[in-house]
Every structure is written in structure tokens, then in C-alpha cells.
Design an enzyme around this catalytic site. Structure first.
Site, mmCIF file in Angstrom:
data_model
loop_
_atom_site.group_PDB
_atom_site.id
_atom_site.type_symbol
_atom_site.label_atom_id
_atom_site.label_comp_id
_atom_site.label_asym_id
_atom_site.label_seq_id
_atom_site.Cartn_x
_atom_site.Cartn_y
_atom_site.Cartn_z
ATOM 1 N N TYR A 159 53.484 14.435 12.078
ATOM 2 C CA TYR A 159 52.059 14.258 12.351
ATOM 3 C C TYR A 159 51.780 14.083 13.841
ATOM 4 O O TYR A 159 50.677 13.709 14.226
ATOM 5 C CB TYR A 159 51.513 13.068 11.559
ATOM 6 C CG TYR A 159 51.041 13.458 10.177
ATOM 7 C CD1 TYR A 159 49.691 13.595 9.898
ATOM 8 C CD2 TYR A 159 51.949 13.713 9.155
ATOM 9 C CE1 TYR A 159 49.244 13.968 8.640
ATOM 10 C CE2 TYR A 159 51.524 14.074 7.892
ATOM 11 C CZ TYR A 159 50.159 14.205 7.636
ATOM 12 O OH TYR A 159 49.726 14.583 6.382
ATOM 13 N N GLY A 278 47.960 18.134 1.434
ATOM 14 C CA GLY A 278 49.152 18.879 1.837
ATOM 15 C C GLY A 278 50.425 18.088 1.628
ATOM 16 O O GLY A 278 51.479 18.659 1.333
ATOM 17 N N ASP A 279 50.348 16.756 1.774
ATOM 18 C CA ASP A 279 51.516 15.912 1.512
ATOM 19 C C ASP A 279 51.915 15.985 0.039
ATOM 20 O O ASP A 279 53.101 16.004 -0.293
ATOM 21 C CB ASP A 279 51.213 14.454 1.887
ATOM 22 C CG ASP A 279 50.910 14.280 3.363
ATOM 23 O OD1 ASP A 279 51.551 14.960 4.181
ATOM 24 O OD2 ASP A 279 50.028 13.473 3.682
ATOM 25 N N THR A 280 50.915 15.999 -0.837
ATOM 26 C CA THR A 280 51.188 16.137 -2.273
ATOM 27 C C THR A 280 51.857 17.471 -2.560
ATOM 28 O O THR A 280 52.833 17.546 -3.330
ATOM 29 C CB THR A 280 49.883 16.023 -3.073
ATOM 30 O OG1 THR A 280 49.227 14.805 -2.759
ATOM 31 C CG2 THR A 280 50.151 16.082 -4.564
#
Length: 489
Positions: A159, A278-280
Site C-alpha cells: 500500500y 481487492g483485498d478480498t
């Protein structure tokens, strides 16, 4: 290999996952607007609740834990109140925080969102983006490399808050080849991670265009095709074997060396207010690959998990129970030809192009999946007619079907590109074709226009017939025969 996404979802738990990346704290201040403030023309928000959630790479770790993964999360936080709140949020979600490194000179990155009456009205961020000091780098790498050696899959979540320094990336060089575990990278700076030799990268459409040094087209249509045309170049730029390019409401396009691009489709949802979808996606994709899923299967699992969180507010996670519920496919089931005609009428009124195909789909395999994926690409709505059990027995002979109708319908409904499934009892789907009046009727390559009994009916209704080639050496009968040879010794 037979494909059953619900079975793959059941295999996700207990996989060992190492997540390395930037840990953030997501804070939601929930309240209501009472009046305008006297000091300035801004709303006065009365705060009713404060929620602390893992953000950034910590959100990826939380999603992996929600899907049953045994997560080792390697990151750096500050010795401050936000760091303590982040630790607590991770523990509450089943993420082990013992591999977090405390940097006394660092402030834990945090994003505070002010939500008034369900609407986000402001965001204010805190925490440093500076690179790690040398001693912190060494501590992080010691823990990271030890955890990678024990992992079934590794996720690198960048990030931009300073965890992935040049030294860290240098130490991770060739990681994708040093261990047998897949390495999944999520970053806005993917070219920096090419040295890692990742198995999978996950750029957004905008990020993919930047990697290809192209500007965004104002028109939304054809985004998947534009990316697919640059498949090899994108893979070369990122050093990855697979690239999953997300297209928000248009789903995703999956690029892989030596394979045709594979498309997944987003499920309809209200205007999303989700953060970290997007993390999922990355979490589900990584766990599915760790569970032995083929790339298209893993992409479907990831698409389904993302669909679950898009229906939620804030920084959210998807659980295996929610995946199973989605794969039940109830909203895609159409009971009969009359109901199908009603669904199609609504779709056509919205200007959508209707594609219809049919078959037994007894043991869903890559040949089926490839044909259905290509069929969807010919229009907007894909309807799949499925022979009922008695019909399969008449067509295929004694001992068929292997899987009962209910199971076959559920497996097909789990595919993102299948919009509706409907069973039929006759040996021909003529009644369904009359109800659907498809713009395109698709069948596999063992037919020709002249040998297809339904061709004249389709054309009389104004539709066209399309014969798609089968994937070589892929058939249900062939799978059954191979199983019999194995069982028979």
C-alpha cells in the site's frame, strides 16, 4: 478435472498463509447530522459509534482468516494507540499478531472515515509513509522468510507505506521460484515486484494500462478485450505467470502464459460502499490456488468472494459460509419455460443480447467451462438449459447421470458468467428455445449447422446458430473412462 466451486470453497480452511505488507488501521466514525455548525457552514455530526477494522495488508490477512486460512501476518506498526487498536482488531478477526514488528520511531498508518447518516462526508489520514530503518528491515525479513518457508501460499500486499524497501525486495528476489508455494502480489507498483518472480499479480484496469504505458479510453466497453490483446506484454512487464486484471463492474480478465484469456463477470449489486474489495479478491484467489484449484476455478472463487463484500459497507470480509450460500445459486434458478420467458423479456427490454446453450453437464470439466465462457462473450445474458436426470439416462445410457440434476444446477449456477440455469425433461430444449428466443444459440464442435435439430427453430425465431470448438481431449465420457481404469487397477 471435474469442477465444483463449492467443493473448492470447502477446501480453503487450514491452508497456511504468509502475508507481508503495509498494516493500516481503518477507523469508521458513524453518526448523524443534527444541524449546521455555528463556527462554519459545515454539518455538525453527532458520533454514535466508532469501529476499528484492519486495513491495507491487514485487511487481506483478515479476509484470509475469515475464509479459514491459518495466517501469519508480517508487518510493522508504531508503538502508539493506533497500533494497539489495530492489534486488537486483528485478534478479534482471528489473525495472529505475534509477527508484527513494533517500530518506536514510526506512527501506525490510519485512515479515519466520517460517515453521517450512511454517507461518507470526510476522510482524514495519519501515520508515516517513510521507508523502514535498517534494523527494522532485518527484523522483518527474518520473520518473513521463515514464515514463507512454512506457507502454502504467500501474499505480498503493498500500500506504499514503506514496508517494501529496495532492501526488502532484493531479499525477496526470486521468491516465486525458491518455494513451491504460489506468490500473489497486489501493488500499484508492480514493476518493482518483477524481481520476486510472482505467480500472480492483481492490477486494476487503470494500473494495467499504466504498466502498458497506455491512456484510459473514455468508453467502458471492450476493456477486457483491450487488456487481453496485450496479455504477453503485461505478463512480461510484471514477471508473473498469471495476471488477474480487475475491471470493477465488468468483472475481471485472467491472463496466463500458454492459455487463452479467461473472463469472470461481476454479479449485480447496489452502488458499492465497500473499501478493500481487492483485498478480498486477492485473499480468495490465493487460498484457492493453495488448495490446488486451476487458475479459472481460483478466479471464480475470487469473483464470488468479491461479490459478497461488494454487498456490504465499509472494510469488509467474506467467510466460507457466505461463499457456500452464494454458490447455492438460488437467484439464478429458473423453474420452467414460462418463468424463463418473463426473465428474458425483462433482460431484452434492458437492451441485452440473449445467448442460450444446453447440455447434460454431468461432470463439469474444462471443456465445458471454456465453451460456456466463450458463449457468454457472444452476448450479455447466458442461459444454460440442463437435461433432467431421466433425459440424461435416455441420451447417455445406463449409469448416467453421475451427478443428480440438483447438483448439476448448483455447480453451473456458481459460475460467474452463467446468468440463468433451467432444467428440461425432454430430449430437446425446443420449449426453452421458444421461450427464450435467443439472439444466439451455442453448441459444441461435435455439431454442424445441418446436424443440429434445433437450428431451424432458432433461425425462425430470428436468432443465429454458433458452433464453438471443444477443448481437445476433454469430455465427461473420457473422465469416466479414466476413473474406471484407475479404480480397476
Amino acid at each position: 478435472m471435474p469442477i465444483d466451486l463449492a467443493q473448492i470453497a470447502d477446501a480453503l480452511p487450514e491452508r497456511r498463509v504468509t502475508v507481508i505488507g503495509d498494516a493500516l488501521l481503518d477507523v469508521y466514525l458513524q453518526g448523524r447530522v443534527e444541524r449546521l455548525c455555528r463556527e462554519a457552514p459545515v454539518p455538525l455530526v453527532q458520533i454514535d459509534a466508532t469501529q476499528d477494522l484492519p486495513g491495507g495488508a491487514a485487511n487481506a490477512a483478515a479476509n484470509l482468516a475469515a475464509l479459514g486460512g491459518r495466517v501469519t501476518f508480517v508487518s510493522v506498526i508504531g508503538e502508539d494507540a493506533d497500533g494497539a487498536r489495530l492489534r486488537r482488531a486483528l485478534r478479534e478477526r482471528g489473525v495472529d499478531d505475534t509477527s508484527l514488528i513494533v517500530d518506536r520511531a514510526r506512527r501506525t498508518p490510519a485512515k479515519h472515515r466520517l460517515v453521517a447518516d450512511g454517507q461518507m462526508v470526510a476522510r482524514f489520514d495519519s501515520g508515516a509513509r517513510r521507508a523502514l530503518a535498517a534494523d527494522i528491515e532485518h527484523a522483518l525479513l527474518d520473520r518473513a522468510l521463515a514464515a514463507c518457508a512454512e506457507a502454502d501460499v504467500v501474499v505480498l500486499s503493498d500500500y506504499g507505506y514503506g514496508v517494501f524497501t529496495a532492501t526488502v525486495l532484493g531479499a525477496l528476489a526470486g521468491l516465486g521460484g525458491r518455494f513451491t508455494a504460489p506468490v500473489v502480489v497486489d501493488s500499484r507498483r508492480l514493476t518493482r515486484f518483477a524481481v520476486v518472480a510472482p505467480t500472480v499479480v492483481k492490477p486494476s484496469y487503470t494500473q494495467a494500462l499504466a504498466l502498458l504505458e497506455r491512456t484510459a479510453d473514455a468508453a467502458r466497453g471492450g476493456r477486457a478485450e483491450r487488456i487481453a490483446a496485450q496479455s504477453e506484454r503485461l505478463l512480461q512487464r510484471t514477471g508473473a505467470r498469471i495476471a488477474a486484471v480487475t475491471l470493477d463492474t465488468d468483472g475481471a480478465i485472467i491472463l496466463e502464459h500458454g492459455r487463452a484469456p479467461y473472463r469472470t463477470y461481476a454479479r449485480p449489486a447496489r452502488a458499492p460502499r465497500t473499501t478493500g474489495g481487492g483485498d478480498t479478491y486477492v485473499a480468495a484467489l490465493a487460498l484457492a490456488l493453495a488448495s490446488g484449484a486451476e487458475t479459472p476455478e481460483a478466479a471464480e472463487i475470487a469473483s464470488a468472494a468479491a461479490a459478497v463484500v461488494v454487498g456490504k459497507d465499509g472494510t469488509a470480509v467474506c467467510s466460507t459460509a457466505e461463499l457456500r450460500a452464494l454458490f447455492a445459486g438460488g437467484e439464478k434458478r429458473v423453474p420452467d419455460a414460462r418463468a424463463l420467458a418473463q426473465r428474458v423479456e425483462a433482460e431484452r427490454a434492458a437492451g441485452r443480447r440473449i445467448v442460450f446453450t444446453n447440455g447434460c453437464f454431468d461432470i463439469l470439466h474444462r471443456g465445458h467451462v471454456t465453451l460456456l465462457n466463450r458463449a457468454k462473450g457472444l452476448g450479455d445474458v447466458l442461459i444454460v438449459g440442463v437435461n433432467a436426470d431421466a433425459s440424461v439416462a435416455r441420451l447417455k445410457g445406463r449409469g448416467r447421470p453421475i451427478n443428480a440434476l440438483e447438483d448439476r444446477l448448483k455447480v453451473l449456477a456458481a459460475l460467474s458468467y452463467v446468468d440463468y440455469v433451467v432444467a428440461f425433461d425432454d430430449d430437446s430444449p425446443r420449449e426453452l428455445i421458444s421461450a427464450a428466443r435467443p439472439d444466439i444459440y451455442v453448441k459444441g464442435g461435435d455439431y454442424t449447422r445441418d446436424t443440429l435439430p434445433e437450428a431451424a427453430l432458432v433461425e425462425s425465431l430470428g436468432g443465429a446458430v454458433c458452433i464453438l470448438p471443444y477443448v481437445g481431449d476433454r469430455s465427461t465420457s473420457g473422465i469416466i473412462e479414466r476413473i474406471r481404469r484407475v479404480v480397476g487397477g
